[in-house]
Design a protein around this motif. Structure first.
Motif, PDB file in Angstrom:
ATOM      1  N   ARG A 257      -0.247   8.092  -5.784  1.00 30.86           N
ATOM      2  CA  ARG A 257      -1.355   8.905  -5.670  1.00 30.86           C
ATOM      3  C   ARG A 257      -0.946  10.354  -5.505  1.00 30.86           C
ATOM      4  O   ARG A 257      -1.163  11.705  -6.006  1.00 30.86           O
ATOM      5  N   GLU A 258       0.037  10.512  -4.503  1.00 26.19           N
ATOM      6  CA  GLU A 258       0.777  11.662  -4.081  1.00 26.19           C
ATOM      7  C   GLU A 258       1.239  12.605  -5.243  1.00 26.19           C
ATOM      8  O   GLU A 258       1.254  13.670  -5.281  1.00 26.19           O
TER       9      GLU A 258
ATOM     10  N   ARG B 290       1.175   2.545  -3.560  1.00 20.51           N
ATOM     11  CA  ARG B 290       0.033   3.256  -4.036  1.00 20.51           C
ATOM     12  C   ARG B 290      -0.272   4.377  -3.729  1.00 20.51           C
ATOM     13  O   ARG B 290      -0.701   5.445  -4.101  1.00 20.51           O
ATOM     14  N   VAL B 291       0.067   4.625  -2.258  1.00 24.20           N
ATOM     15  CA  VAL B 291       0.109   6.041  -1.355  1.00 24.20           C
ATOM     16  C   VAL B 291       0.754   6.892  -2.449  1.00 24.20           C
ATOM     17  O   VAL B 291       0.493   8.216  -2.747  1.00 24.20           O
ATOM     18  N   LEU B 292       2.252   6.625  -2.511  1.00 24.66           N
ATOM     19  CA  LEU B 292       3.217   7.265  -3.053  1.00 24.66           C
ATOM     20  C   LEU B 292       2.839   8.001  -4.646  1.00 24.66           C
ATOM     21  O   LEU B 292       2.795   9.044  -4.988  1.00 24.66           O
TER      22      LEU B 292
ATOM     23  N   ARG C 134      -1.351  13.519  -7.903  1.00 21.80           N
ATOM     24  CA  ARG C 134      -2.296  14.266  -7.482  1.00 21.80           C
ATOM     25  C   ARG C 134      -2.214  15.813  -8.098  1.00 21.80           C
ATOM     26  O   ARG C 134      -3.287  16.382  -8.938  1.00 21.80           O
TER      27      ARG C 134
ATOM     28  N   GLY D 280       0.683  -1.309  -0.111  1.00 21.22           N
ATOM     29  CA  GLY D 280      -0.092   0.116   0.164  1.00 21.22           C
ATOM     30  C   GLY D 280       0.786   1.296  -0.063  1.00 21.22           C
ATOM     31  O   GLY D 280       0.368   2.445  -0.276  1.00 21.22           O
ATOM     32  N   PHE D 281       2.098   1.205   0.459  1.00 25.15           N
ATOM     33  CA  PHE D 281       2.896   2.305   0.480  1.00 25.15           C
ATOM     34  C   PHE D 281       3.115   2.778  -1.052  1.00 25.15           C
ATOM     35  O   PHE D 281       3.144   3.991  -1.253  1.00 25.15           O
TER      36      PHE D 281
END
Length: 275
Positions: free
Chosen positions: A207-208, A203-205, A211, A200-201
């Protein structure tokens, strides 16, 4: 060329070891020769003659966990340095100069090269004093493990310094990740206790990173991407809702995603290329 390993009579040098050859004449010749092949060859002969002494000094450290082969190599390196730096004109016997040089090289090897976790020099010194004090006190009558206050009193260190030195006692060697603490029946390898990378890390990266790029897209492109990837709408339904063809929706999504990918890769690798 005379053999540099010729021994002087033992009666004239009662404190010498059997591995102490008489190389005084060779050192005098080395000092008189200019730099070149002959001087290097003579130095090499002297080094070979004194190698047994280097091996004897290396054996002093065999109990510290390092193999004799590695210790011997380090000691021979110290011997080479001693032969290269020795000046017979100063009137000092070669062993008096070579022995501290070789021992210093071996000690430096332990100090700088063998720590599993490198610690500051000051903490290394505390470790040595605490370790020596522990051996001395535990070998006294009673034979129990000394306490921190007892070690502090014995060494003149503070209790904080003693604890700092004790903390470095286990830093000299590192355990393999395949080690099984405790018994084989009840223990498990240390690898089983290591955490894994959380997917999940990434995926978060991602997205950021995306953005601000998504916010900069034209309204229609941003709307189509939202409907397709967040609303999970088909391309045909998107085209029907926006009044455009499904083929145009497909081309627009492909073009927009390619541009976003290019921007992400350029931002990630552009500074490195510029450097």
């Amino acid at each position: 060329m005379p053999d540099v390993r010729t021994q002087s009579p033992r009666s004239t040098r009662p404190h010498d070891y059997d591995d102490a050859p008489d190389t005084a004449a060779a050192f005098s010749r080395i000092a008189a020769l200019p730099d070149g092949q002959e001087r290097s060859a003579l130095r090499q002969e002297v080094v070979c003659a004194w190698m047994p002494m280097a091996a004897r000094l290396a054996r002093r450290f065999h109990h510290r966990g390092e193999t004799f082969e590695d210790l011997n190599q380090v000691a021979q390196l110290g011997l080479v340095k001693a032969v290269s730096r020795f000046d017979p004109g100063l009137g000092t016997a070669f062993p008096s100069f070579a022995i501290p040089t070789i021992l210093g090289e071996v000690k430096r090897h332990f100090r700088d090269d063998l720590w599993g976790v490198h610690v500051p020099r000051r903490v290394q010194e505390l470790r040595g004093r605490v370790r020596a004090a522990g051996h001395e006190l535990s070998s006294s009558p009673g034979g129990r493990e000394p306490s921190v206050p007892e070690i502090a009193a014995h060494t003149g260190l503070t209790e904080t310094e003693v604890r700092l030195g004790q903390g470095a006692l286990e830093s000299f060697t590192a355990l393999s990740v395949d080690t099984v603490p405790g018994t084989l029946e009840n223990g498990r390898p240390l690898t089983d206790t290591l955490g894994a990378m959380e997917p999940g890390f990434d995926r978060v990266l991602d997205r950021e990173v995306l953005r601000p790029l998504l916010r900069a897209l034209p309204e229609r492109e941003r709307q189509i991407l939202y409907m397709r990837f967040f609303g999970e709408m088909t391309q045909a339904r998107i085209g029907l809702q926006l009044g455009i063809s499904q083929m145009y929706v497909s081309r627009l999504i492909t073009r927009t995603c390619a541009r976003l990918r290019h921007q992400v890769l350029t931002d990630a690798h552009g500074p490195r290329r510029a450097a």
